[in-house]
Design an enzyme around this catalytic site. Sequence first.
Site, short mmCIF file in Angstrom:
data_model
loop_
_atom_site.label_atom_id
_atom_site.label_comp_id
_atom_site.label_asym_id
_atom_site.label_seq_id
_atom_site.Cartn_x
_atom_site.Cartn_y
_atom_site.Cartn_z
N SER A 1 0.85 -1.19 0.00
CA SER A 1 0.00 0.00 0.00
C SER A 1 0.88 1.24 0.00
O SER A 1 2.03 1.19 0.46
CB SER A 1 -0.88 0.02 1.25
OG SER A 1 -1.56 1.26 1.39
N TYR B 1 -2.35 -0.85 10.42
CA TYR B 1 -2.46 -1.21 9.00
C TYR B 1 -1.23 -0.73 8.25
O TYR B 1 -0.63 -1.47 7.46
CB TYR B 1 -3.72 -0.58 8.41
CG TYR B 1 -3.84 -0.74 6.90
CD1 TYR B 1 -4.34 -1.91 6.35
CD2 TYR B 1 -3.45 0.29 6.04
CE1 TYR B 1 -4.45 -2.06 4.97
CE2 TYR B 1 -3.57 0.15 4.66
CZ TYR B 1 -4.06 -1.03 4.13
OH TYR B 1 -4.16 -1.18 2.77
N LYS C 1 1.64 -3.05 6.09
CA LYS C 1 1.98 -2.89 4.68
C LYS C 1 3.47 -2.60 4.49
O LYS C 1 4.07 -3.02 3.50
CB LYS C 1 1.12 -1.81 4.05
CG LYS C 1 -0.36 -2.20 3.97
CD LYS C 1 -0.54 -3.53 3.24
CE LYS C 1 -1.98 -3.92 3.07
NZ LYS C 1 -2.16 -5.18 2.31
#
Length: 259
Positions: free
Chosen positions: A144, A159, A163
């Site tokens: 990401s 999160y 990533k």
Amino acid sequence: MGSFQRKVAVVTGGARGLGYEMMLGLAENGASVACIDILKETGTKAIECIQQKCSVQASSWACNVTDDKAVSNVFDQIFQKHGRIDILVTAAGINKMCPAIEYTAVDFRTIFDVNVNGTFFCVQQAAKRMMEKGTGGSIITIASMSAHITNRPQCHAPYNATKAAVLQLTKSLACEWAPHNIRVTAISPGYFDTEMNQAILDQQGEGGKALRKEWESLVPKGRMGMPHELKGVVVFLASEAASYVTGTEVIVDGGYTAW
């Protein structure tokens, strides 16, 4: 970039969203596809749709990618059914928007379990089959833009950390597996108009519309990406046109990280 006829592509999280569109892109170019997703019925419907559109061999497998034994078993079944594994795309992933100070230990462990452990279990099993067959292959992880930047105004630090971990895992495995002719690359999407992002916006109630506008204002292209806009990138990275591309990523974010 050539055809993927006689190639087999496995896509985790392929039942919907970015995973489905990338799987469709590979099938449109002739690949047989295997969908791994925890959503059994949705995965079955996705495969039926791809078979109708592309007339390729396709299969769907219900599996929780955090269960290493289940992952090993499902890759065994896919290998037995399709005879080979040439391409893997690891699109299975989750997110939760929450201030770090309020993030529970359970939620923190869960997001790392799915996004990092699940990615590793799947790439490990795919690489084993590629090595057994001796044909090499292409493994494409989904990282990401959040591996590089801190999103705003919303908070989802765990999160972002997962990533970044996926991106470093990609680089490390690319170097380790290069002697086996296995390329490992990453795609790092920005804001895409997916069900996961829509769920995040919906959680904000009336504030969701304002949040979407703010996201779009931070993107030079002035809009969120559409899932089908990842097709060309995944097809390129999976193809022989990218035969000298490994250990790197393609950021697809409408210019967000450039700003």
